[in-house]
Design a protein around this motif. Structure first.
Motif, PDB file in Angstrom:
ATOM      1  N   SER A  38       0.825  -1.220   0.000  1.00  0.00           N
ATOM      2  CA  SER A  38       0.000   0.000   0.000  1.00  0.00           C
ATOM      3  C   SER A  38       0.852   1.260   0.000  1.00  0.00           C
ATOM      4  O   SER A  38       0.458   2.277  -0.563  1.00  0.00           O
ATOM      5  CB  SER A  38      -0.947  -0.003   1.198  1.00  0.00           C
ATOM      6  OG  SER A  38      -0.221   0.042   2.416  1.00  0.00           O
ATOM      7  N   HIS A  39       2.016   1.210   0.664  1.00  0.00           N
ATOM      8  CA  HIS A  39       2.917   2.364   0.696  1.00  0.00           C
ATOM      9  C   HIS A  39       4.252   1.903   1.248  1.00  0.00           C
ATOM     10  O   HIS A  39       4.396   0.765   1.684  1.00  0.00           O
ATOM     11  CB  HIS A  39       2.323   3.504   1.527  1.00  0.00           C
ATOM     12  CG  HIS A  39       2.159   3.188   2.981  1.00  0.00           C
ATOM     13  ND1 HIS A  39       1.204   2.329   3.461  1.00  0.00           N
ATOM     14  CD2 HIS A  39       2.851   3.602   4.076  1.00  0.00           C
ATOM     15  CE1 HIS A  39       1.303   2.238   4.772  1.00  0.00           C
ATOM     16  NE2 HIS A  39       2.299   2.995   5.172  1.00  0.00           N
ATOM     17  N   ALA A  40       5.233   2.812   1.256  1.00  0.00           N
ATOM     18  CA  ALA A  40       6.620   2.379   1.452  1.00  0.00           C
ATOM     19  C   ALA A  40       7.116   2.456   2.894  1.00  0.00           C
ATOM     20  O   ALA A  40       8.313   2.321   3.127  1.00  0.00           O
ATOM     21  CB  ALA A  40       7.534   3.205   0.536  1.00  0.00           C
ATOM     22  N   HIS A  41       6.251   2.653   3.876  1.00  0.00           N
ATOM     23  CA  HIS A  41       6.728   2.608   5.270  1.00  0.00           C
ATOM     24  C   HIS A  41       7.254   1.217   5.593  1.00  0.00           C
ATOM     25  O   HIS A  41       6.727   0.213   5.105  1.00  0.00           O
ATOM     26  CB  HIS A  41       5.608   3.005   6.239  1.00  0.00           C
ATOM     27  CG  HIS A  41       5.434   4.493   6.343  1.00  0.00           C
ATOM     28  ND1 HIS A  41       4.240   5.092   6.639  1.00  0.00           N
ATOM     29  CD2 HIS A  41       6.330   5.498   6.199  1.00  0.00           C
ATOM     30  CE1 HIS A  41       4.398   6.416   6.665  1.00  0.00           C
ATOM     31  NE2 HIS A  41       5.663   6.673   6.395  1.00  0.00           N
ATOM     32  N   SER A  42       8.269   1.180   6.459  1.00  0.00           N
ATOM     33  CA  SER A  42       9.023  -0.068   6.633  1.00  0.00           C
ATOM     34  C   SER A  42       8.177  -1.213   7.194  1.00  0.00           C
ATOM     35  O   SER A  42       8.491  -2.378   6.952  1.00  0.00           O
ATOM     36  CB  SER A  42      10.239   0.177   7.521  1.00  0.00           C
ATOM     37  OG  SER A  42       9.827   0.768   8.723  1.00  0.00           O
ATOM     38  N   ASP A  43       7.098  -0.903   7.906  1.00  0.00           N
ATOM     39  CA  ASP A  43       6.278  -1.989   8.445  1.00  0.00           C
ATOM     40  C   ASP A  43       5.271  -2.511   7.416  1.00  0.00           C
ATOM     41  O   ASP A  43       4.409  -3.324   7.743  1.00  0.00           O
ATOM     42  CB  ASP A  43       5.543  -1.530   9.722  1.00  0.00           C
ATOM     43  CG  ASP A  43       4.749  -0.250   9.523  1.00  0.00           C
ATOM     44  OD1 ASP A  43       5.060   0.506   8.576  1.00  0.00           O
ATOM     45  OD2 ASP A  43       3.817   0.013  10.302  1.00  0.00           O
ATOM     46  N   HIS A  44       5.397  -2.094   6.167  1.00  0.00           N
ATOM     47  CA  HIS A  44       4.486  -2.555   5.119  1.00  0.00           C
ATOM     48  C   HIS A  44       5.229  -3.180   3.939  1.00  0.00           C
ATOM     49  O   HIS A  44       4.601  -3.540   2.958  1.00  0.00           O
ATOM     50  CB  HIS A  44       3.626  -1.390   4.599  1.00  0.00           C
ATOM     51  CG  HIS A  44       2.644  -0.894   5.612  1.00  0.00           C
ATOM     52  ND1 HIS A  44       1.289  -1.147   5.545  1.00  0.00           N
ATOM     53  CD2 HIS A  44       2.821  -0.191   6.753  1.00  0.00           C
ATOM     54  CE1 HIS A  44       0.678  -0.606   6.585  1.00  0.00           C
ATOM     55  NE2 HIS A  44       1.590  -0.015   7.330  1.00  0.00           N
ATOM     56  N   ILE A  45       6.549  -3.278   4.022  1.00  0.00           N
ATOM     57  CA  ILE A  45       7.297  -3.713   2.834  1.00  0.00           C
ATOM     58  C   ILE A  45       8.164  -4.936   3.134  1.00  0.00           C
ATOM     59  O   ILE A  45       8.523  -5.196   4.277  1.00  0.00           O
ATOM     60  CB  ILE A  45       8.186  -2.582   2.259  1.00  0.00           C
ATOM     61  CG1 ILE A  45       9.231  -2.112   3.280  1.00  0.00           C
ATOM     62  CG2 ILE A  45       7.334  -1.416   1.808  1.00  0.00           C
ATOM     63  CD1 ILE A  45      10.186  -1.061   2.725  1.00  0.00           C
ATOM     64  N   GLY A  93      -4.130   8.825   0.556  1.00  0.00           N
ATOM     65  CA  GLY A  93      -3.896  10.108   1.241  1.00  0.00           C
ATOM     66  C   GLY A  93      -2.891  10.060   2.381  1.00  0.00           C
ATOM     67  O   GLY A  93      -2.731  11.044   3.099  1.00  0.00           O
ATOM     68  N   HIS A  94      -2.208   8.942   2.558  1.00  0.00           N
ATOM     69  CA  HIS A  94      -1.335   8.751   3.728  1.00  0.00           C
ATOM     70  C   HIS A  94       0.058   9.336   3.479  1.00  0.00           C
ATOM     71  O   HIS A  94       0.667   9.919   4.370  1.00  0.00           O
ATOM     72  CB  HIS A  94      -1.275   7.253   4.015  1.00  0.00           C
ATOM     73  CG  HIS A  94      -0.331   6.832   5.077  1.00  0.00           C
ATOM     74  ND1 HIS A  94      -0.430   7.252   6.382  1.00  0.00           N
ATOM     75  CD2 HIS A  94       0.743   5.994   5.041  1.00  0.00           C
ATOM     76  CE1 HIS A  94       0.534   6.692   7.098  1.00  0.00           C
ATOM     77  NE2 HIS A  94       1.263   5.935   6.309  1.00  0.00           N
ATOM     78  N   MET A  95       0.579   9.162   2.281  1.00  0.00           N
ATOM     79  CA  MET A  95       1.868   9.734   1.873  1.00  0.00           C
ATOM     80  C   MET A  95       1.957   9.594   0.350  1.00  0.00           C
ATOM     81  O   MET A  95       1.078   8.991  -0.263  1.00  0.00           O
ATOM     82  CB  MET A  95       3.040   9.003   2.536  1.00  0.00           C
ATOM     83  CG  MET A  95       3.067   7.518   2.252  1.00  0.00           C
ATOM     84  SD  MET A  95       4.610   6.729   2.758  1.00  0.00           S
ATOM     85  CE  MET A  95       5.627   7.161   1.355  1.00  0.00           C
ATOM     86  N   GLY A 115      -5.030  -0.104   3.578  1.00  0.00           N
ATOM     87  CA  GLY A 115      -3.675   0.253   4.013  1.00  0.00           C
ATOM     88  C   GLY A 115      -3.792   1.425   4.976  1.00  0.00           C
ATOM     89  O   GLY A 115      -4.874   1.684   5.522  1.00  0.00           O
ATOM     90  N   ASP A 116      -2.703   2.128   5.216  1.00  0.00           N
ATOM     91  CA  ASP A 116      -2.786   3.312   6.076  1.00  0.00           C
ATOM     92  C   ASP A 116      -3.534   4.408   5.318  1.00  0.00           C
ATOM     93  O   ASP A 116      -3.265   4.646   4.140  1.00  0.00           O
ATOM     94  CB  ASP A 116      -1.386   3.793   6.473  1.00  0.00           C
ATOM     95  CG  ASP A 116      -0.730   2.847   7.468  1.00  0.00           C
ATOM     96  OD1 ASP A 116      -1.398   1.898   7.924  1.00  0.00           O
ATOM     97  OD2 ASP A 116       0.453   3.050   7.785  1.00  0.00           O
ATOM     98  N   LEU A 117      -4.434   5.055   6.025  1.00  0.00           N
ATOM     99  CA  LEU A 117      -5.396   5.940   5.363  1.00  0.00           C
ATOM    100  C   LEU A 117      -5.391   7.304   6.040  1.00  0.00           C
ATOM    101  O   LEU A 117      -5.333   7.392   7.268  1.00  0.00           O
ATOM    102  CB  LEU A 117      -6.786   5.295   5.517  1.00  0.00           C
ATOM    103  CG  LEU A 117      -7.995   5.990   4.924  1.00  0.00           C
ATOM    104  CD1 LEU A 117      -7.935   5.931   3.400  1.00  0.00           C
ATOM    105  CD2 LEU A 117      -9.281   5.302   5.405  1.00  0.00           C
TER     106      LEU A 117
HETATM  107 ZN   LIG Z   1       2.323   4.161   7.019  1.00  0.00          ZN
END
Ligand SMILES: [Zn+2]
Length: 331
Positions: A38-45, A93-95, A115-117
């Protein structure tokens, strides 16, 4: 009681969430054959064999993990077929590059994963869209009623007042915000308000990727150990106790986080102030979002998942935290 085996849109497994009956993982945290990121934050990749993500997310992932061998860049609002599934990404809209995914099964059932919203307006992230769906898998980071944030403009206005006051006193204001996303957002605001900004090198590197995707953040000075008079310094929170910050004097430190509504945040970061500038939706926004999607079933995950599911049930929704049996309202 419905059988979860028959009903569940998603399964919680070691390493993350998997869409039931398919090979598709959602933000898997361990290597998988195929994951939506969903996005590139480390807890999602993780270094998956195949990745479905926006091109900005793939670029930011490769900055953190090295080259992604089989990344499939997917633009927003362009549905495509993956076997028997129809897939579409929509902004979260998160990043920069953050996406929600909607999967339509061959029986027509539409399952969306947020994902993060973040539903507040952003200077650096694409505006979130409401994903109409039948089943909503909703993040619950701030899914507790004690997390209600003031309007973002109000938080930024208070931040600006605080900064001008500190600068007038000859202090160097130090703002602590996550290196990816939060920092770029606050830097964009500071530049628009005419502040001189220096940032930690990790933040500058990520800001240069933002500019590749049309979000220009300049002029931004790379922090080299010294600050100039009149500058605002932006640093990642994990360096709040670092020698680089301790050496700056006089200084005033503020943490920028949704967790700022917890008094402990100020103590933890040894900061003088905290501003609830969040890149996640607050409780009310999450509840409102669930309603606007039209989902007949909501599955919450992460953060305050149990609390959010319970609050949604009180408001008449069919909702449960992931990994829990579906609780239907009988009366
Ligand atoms: Zn995030």
């Amino acid at each position: 009681m419905y059988s979860c085996r028959a009903m569940c849109a998603v399964e919680l497994r070691r390493g993350g969430l998997r869409l039931s009956g398919t090979a598709l993982w959602l933000d898997a945290t361990q290597k998988s054959e195929l994951s939506f990121v969903s996005h590139a934050h480390s807890d999602h990749i993780a270094r998956h064999e195949r990745v479905i993500a926006t091109s900005a997310t793939l670029r930011l992932m490769s900055h953190r993990l090295g080259q992604i061998p089989a990344g499939l860049p997917v633009p927003y609002n362009r549905p495509f077929a993956l076997g028997a599934l129809q897939i579409e990404l929509l902004p979260a809209g998160h990043m920069l590059g953050s996406a929600q995914i909607r999967v339509t099964r061959d029986d027509g059932r539409r399952i969306a994963y947020t994902g993060d919203l973040n539903l507040a307006p952003s200077l650096t992230a694409e505006a979130a869209q409401v994903v109409e769906c039948d089943t909503l898998i909703l993040e619950a980071t701030f899914g507790h009623p004690r997390y209600r944030f003031p309007p973002k403009e109000q938080v930024l206005s208070q931040l600006e007042t605080w900064l001008r006051e500190k600068l007038d006193r000859g202090h160097t204001p130090v703002l602590l915000g996550y290196a990816l996303g939060k920092s770029q957002e606050v830097i964009a605001f500071l530049e628009r308000r005419g502040f001189e900004v220096a940032a930690h090198p990790s933040i500058c590197d990520l800001a240069s990727i933002y500019s590749e995707f049309g979000v220009a953040l300049s002029p931004l000075r790379r922090f080299n150990g010294t600050v100039r008079s009149g500058e605002v310094l932006v640093f990642p929170p994990h360096l709040s106790r670092s020698a680089s910050i301790s050496r700056i004097w006089p200084r005033s430190v503020a943490v920028l986080s949704g967790w700022a509504t917890d008094a402990a945040a100020i103590r933890w970061y040894r900061s003088d102030a905290a501003f609830p500038l969040s890149d996640h939706a607050d409780f009310d926004s999450l509840v409102d979002y669930a309603r606007r999607t039209g989902a007949k079933e909501v599955i919450t995950h992460g953060g305050f998942a149990e609390q959010l599911a319970s609050s949604l049930r009180e408001r008449g929704s069919v909702a449960r935290a992931v990994g829990r049996p579906l609780q239907l309202r009988l009366f």
